[in-house]
Design a protein around this motif. Sequence first.
Motif, mmCIF file in Angstrom:
data_model
loop_
_atom_site.group_PDB
_atom_site.id
_atom_site.type_symbol
_atom_site.label_atom_id
_atom_site.label_comp_id
_atom_site.label_asym_id
_atom_site.label_seq_id
_atom_site.Cartn_x
_atom_site.Cartn_y
_atom_site.Cartn_z
ATOM 1 N N ASN A 156 6.844 20.433 -13.520
ATOM 2 C CA ASN A 156 7.277 21.822 -13.305
ATOM 3 C C ASN A 156 6.475 22.542 -12.215
ATOM 4 N N ASP A 157 5.807 21.756 -11.366
ATOM 5 C CA ASP A 157 4.964 22.372 -10.332
ATOM 6 C C ASP A 157 5.712 22.335 -8.985
ATOM 7 N N ALA A 158 6.338 23.470 -8.628
ATOM 8 C CA ALA A 158 7.194 23.500 -7.433
ATOM 9 C C ALA A 158 6.403 23.203 -6.157
ATOM 10 N N GLN A 159 5.150 23.702 -6.086
ATOM 11 C CA GLN A 159 4.333 23.477 -4.888
ATOM 12 C C GLN A 159 4.014 21.996 -4.716
ATOM 13 N N ALA A 160 3.656 21.373 -5.848
ATOM 14 C CA ALA A 160 3.328 19.931 -5.809
ATOM 15 C C ALA A 160 4.558 19.138 -5.361
ATOM 16 N N HIS A 161 5.740 19.548 -5.815
ATOM 17 C CA HIS A 161 6.988 18.868 -5.432
ATOM 18 C C HIS A 161 7.075 18.749 -3.916
ATOM 19 N N ASP A 162 6.931 19.889 -3.213
ATOM 20 C CA ASP A 162 7.089 19.893 -1.752
ATOM 21 C C ASP A 162 6.057 19.003 -1.081
ATOM 22 N N ARG A 163 4.802 19.158 -1.530
ATOM 23 C CA ARG A 163 3.722 18.391 -0.915
ATOM 24 C C ARG A 163 3.928 16.888 -1.122
ATOM 25 N N PHE A 164 4.231 16.536 -2.370
ATOM 26 C CA PHE A 164 4.371 15.108 -2.695
ATOM 27 C C PHE A 164 5.583 14.500 -1.974
ATOM 28 N N LEU A 165 6.667 15.300 -1.871
ATOM 29 C CA LEU A 165 7.850 14.770 -1.173
ATOM 30 C C LEU A 165 7.529 14.481 0.286
ATOM 31 N N ASP A 166 6.722 15.367 0.918
ATOM 32 C CA ASP A 166 6.325 15.131 2.320
ATOM 33 C C ASP A 166 5.541 13.827 2.443
ATOM 34 N N ILE A 167 4.597 13.624 1.509
ATOM 35 C CA ILE A 167 3.776 12.401 1.578
ATOM 36 C C ILE A 167 4.653 11.164 1.347
ATOM 37 N N MET A 168 5.550 11.288 0.354
ATOM 38 C CA MET A 168 6.414 10.130 0.061
ATOM 39 C C MET A 168 7.309 9.803 1.257
ATOM 40 N N ALA A 169 7.810 10.855 1.939
ATOM 41 C CA ALA A 169 8.670 10.621 3.109
ATOM 42 C C ALA A 169 7.867 9.894 4.191
ATOM 43 N N THR A 188 0.824 -1.215 0.000
ATOM 44 C CA THR A 188 0.000 0.000 0.000
ATOM 45 C C THR A 188 0.863 1.274 0.000
ATOM 46 N N PRO A 189 1.804 1.441 0.969
ATOM 47 C CA PRO A 189 2.634 2.658 0.902
ATOM 48 C C PRO A 189 3.562 2.674 -0.309
ATOM 49 N N LEU A 190 4.008 1.491 -0.731
ATOM 50 C CA LEU A 190 4.904 1.445 -1.890
ATOM 51 C C LEU A 190 4.181 1.932 -3.145
ATOM 52 N N ALA A 191 2.909 1.487 -3.306
ATOM 53 C CA ALA A 191 2.122 1.915 -4.484
ATOM 54 C C ALA A 191 1.942 3.429 -4.451
ATOM 55 N N SER A 192 1.751 3.981 -3.273
ATOM 56 C CA SER A 192 1.569 5.417 -3.144
ATOM 57 C C SER A 192 2.855 6.151 -3.557
ATOM 58 N N VAL A 193 4.011 5.662 -3.090
ATOM 59 C CA VAL A 193 5.293 6.300 -3.442
ATOM 60 C C VAL A 193 5.504 6.229 -4.955
ATOM 61 N N ILE A 194 5.248 5.067 -5.548
ATOM 62 C CA ILE A 194 5.443 4.912 -7.006
ATOM 63 C C ILE A 194 4.518 5.878 -7.747
ATOM 64 N N GLY A 195 3.265 5.975 -7.284
ATOM 65 C CA GLY A 195 2.296 6.874 -7.925
ATOM 66 C C GLY A 195 2.789 8.320 -7.913
ATOM 67 N N PHE A 196 3.300 8.766 -6.756
ATOM 68 C CA PHE A 196 3.771 10.161 -6.659
ATOM 69 C C PHE A 196 5.025 10.385 -7.508
ATOM 70 N N ILE A 197 5.908 9.406 -7.556
ATOM 71 C CA ILE A 197 7.118 9.557 -8.397
ATOM 72 C C ILE A 197 6.687 9.739 -9.854
ATOM 73 N N GLU A 198 5.720 8.904 -10.300
ATOM 74 C CA GLU A 198 5.280 9.004 -11.712
ATOM 75 C C GLU A 198 4.634 10.359 -11.985
ATOM 76 N N THR A 199 3.880 10.866 -10.978
ATOM 77 C CA THR A 199 3.243 12.181 -11.162
ATOM 78 C C THR A 199 4.317 13.268 -11.257
ATOM 79 N N LEU A 200 5.349 13.147 -10.409
ATOM 80 C CA LEU A 200 6.416 14.162 -10.427
ATOM 81 C C LEU A 200 7.237 14.089 -11.717
ATOM 82 N N GLN A 201 7.333 12.884 -12.270
ATOM 83 C CA GLN A 201 8.083 12.742 -13.523
ATOM 84 C C GLN A 201 7.251 13.214 -14.715
#
Length: 278
Positions: free
Chosen positions: A66-79, A48-61
């Motif tokens: 180029n969305d700096a705000q999304a970067h910070d938010r997604f990195l927090d969730i992935m951490a 479950t957490p692994l799928a979430s991390v993979i999902g956010f990485i794909e969104t960031l890629q």
Amino acid sequence: VSPLGPIRGGKPDKAPVFLVLLRDLTEAQRVERMRVDFVANASHELRTPLASVIGFIETLQGPARNDAQAHDRFLDIMAEQARRMSRLIDDLMSLSRIELKAHVRPETVIDVAPILEHVADAMQPLAIDSGVAVTLDIKDRPLMAVGDRDELAQVFQNLVHNAIKYGQSGGRVAVTATLGPGQSGRARRIAVSVRDWGAGIAPEHLPRLTERFYRVDTASSREKGGTGLGLAIVKHILNRHRAQLNIDSKPGEGAAFTVTLDCVETVAKPANPQPGKA
Ligand code: ADP
């Protein structure tokens, strides 16, 4: 049932002797079923957490490149998800370490009182963060028992951690340690109780709380950083110590988790030995 045939070499005039081998297949099947379920549950909990991390990485890629705000938010969730996987792996490792030693009884005589003091101190930062006051009342000293210091510390830490997490609304957690009387020639019992005044637990859940991955409310447990393994670890450690866990709770009235274990009697030394007497 497996007849192994007549034993040869006996006296010819005697009736043949059969050896009968009885094996409880239902117990073996139950253990195997539990093992398969455990592997499936552990994989699911990690996936479950692994799928979430993979999902956010794909969104960031992709779309959020180029969305700096999304970067910070997604990195927090992935951490946070990565920390969850790490907690789960730590608990799985603890469980398997304890299982390896399941049939070896601890041998060291230790005092439980300083362990409780250490745990109460170590939990203070989390308690303060959660707005909960943790009190410790050791009514008798010393509390000598045969046990493993680190494992017993883990038991009390898991119970206090749960009391803070789930009893938060009650605002306080009380840890009490007493030495009960020995009954009919048996050893006196050390009782350590961890009590909270939170939401409590409905009676139908009580018998299953120490099963691996059993939670009353999975979403709430995950949100509070739970792995569903804390009480399973407690139960395994206590089994190895021939100690018991009693859970007393009513919805709306909080919960009390009480550990009882045999006390090792120590010979009291006189404070001022009389001169001339050894
Ligand atoms: P978790 O990691 O989910 O906390 P545990 O094995 O420690 O897993 O506990 C299992 C479940 O027991 C929890 O998910 C929670 O539902 C319930 N529980 C444990 N301690 C308490 C408590 N003090 N008050 C209410 N519920 C509790």
